[in-house]
Write an enzyme that holds these catalytic residues in place. Structure first.
Site, PDB file in Angstrom:
ATOM      1  N   ASP A   1     -11.255  -8.931  -0.484  1.00 53.29           N
ATOM      2  CA  ASP A   1     -11.781 -10.287  -0.234  1.00 53.29           C
ATOM      3  C   ASP A   1     -13.156 -10.163   0.416  1.00 53.29           C
ATOM      4  O   ASP A   1     -13.605  -9.059   0.708  1.00 53.29           O
ATOM      5  CB  ASP A   1     -10.818 -11.078   0.663  1.00 53.29           C
TER       6      ASP A   1
ATOM      7  N   GLU B   1       0.842  -1.209   0.000  1.00 51.95           N
ATOM      8  CA  GLU B   1       0.000   0.000   0.000  1.00 51.95           C
ATOM      9  C   GLU B   1       0.871   1.251   0.000  1.00 51.95           C
ATOM     10  O   GLU B   1       0.663   2.182  -0.787  1.00 51.95           O
ATOM     11  CB  GLU B   1      -0.930  -0.041   1.222  1.00 51.95           C
TER      12      GLU B   1
END
Ligand code: ADE
Length: 239
Positions: free
Chosen positions: A196, A12
């Site tokens: 997810d 990230e």
């Protein structure tokens, strides 16, 4: 304006490092604090590490030492809301710690004992800025982010959290940042892209999609900051 951008993981933070090209880096409390400039703002970029202790200690450090005007926490999350697909983005309206549970006092999940703290509302002006950004293939929705020191990968757990807290997604840092910001009266925002579905497929999906999630969430944050006026007053909840 000085804005802190926090991410738990390297994948990230790499997005910000590539696009913002920091001018200066310092070691503080076991982390590297990068200073960069972005569209007229001073950015403080830090990879916090995973979980609530990492996120909260880092947030307090940046408030104390860098006097930041706001804190943005970004990265991936597991979806709780069935309408969300991988790559969609949740801009937090508020965050709550789903792993704070003190049943014998009769408190609802997330309520911090002996305080009135439970839901940590994000800054309305930062939120509006993020919701105005568009992504070519994914939706951006406002919603509730649940935080805990657990990777949720079980359908029953996911169902329970959704039922009890009406959350849209689950991650491991946002509400910890939110609590520290509330205690210091500093505006904050959490922006999470879905990697997810917080169920039995999460271990595989998280690995496959975290890069895409990192790209989406960083795109929203940098676009939001580009649109933010240098001297703009940021609203913190209750102000
Ligand atoms: N971050 C990304 N997916 C997550 C999940 N399923 N649980 C907690 N944090 C997450």
């Amino acid at each position: 304006m000085t804005l802190a951008v926090l991410s738990a993981m390297e994948v990230e933070m790499e997005q910000y490092m590539e696009r913002c090209a920091p001018e200066h880096s310092t070691q503080r409390a076991g982390r590297t604090v990068h200073e960069a400039e972005w569209q007229g703002h001073d950015l403080i970029l830090v990879q916090t590490g995973v979980g609530k202790v990492n996120a909260s200690s880092c947030t307090q450090l940046l408030i104390d030492r860098y006097d930041v005007d706001a804190v943005l926490c970004t990265g991936s999350a597991g979806a709780l809301n069935p309408a969300l697909d991988i790559g969609d983005v949740v801009v937090a309206t508020d965050c709550v710690q789903h792993d704070v549970v003190v049943d014998f006092l009769g408190l609802p999940r997330g309520q911090i004992p002996f305080t009135d703290l439970r839901f940590f509302e994000t800054s309305p002006s930062l939120r509006r800025g993020a919701a105005a950004v568009t992504l070519p293939e994914h939706s951006i929705v406002e919603g509730r982010v649940l935080t805990g020191d657990t990777f949720v990968e079980d359908a029953a757990h996911r169902h329970q959290l959704r039922e009890e807290l009406d959350g849209d997604c689950v991650e491991m840092e946002g509400a910890a940042v939110g609590q520290v910001c509330a205690m210091n009266d500093v505006p904050y925002l959490v922006v999470r892209a879905i990697s997810d579905h917080a169920d039995g497929t999460s271990d595989v999906d998280f690995g496959a999609f975290m890069q895409e999630a990192a790209r989406s969430s960083s795109e929203i944050v940098l676009s939001l900051l580009s649109a933010l006026e240098a001297g703009e007053a940021l609203s913190a909840p209750g102000r």
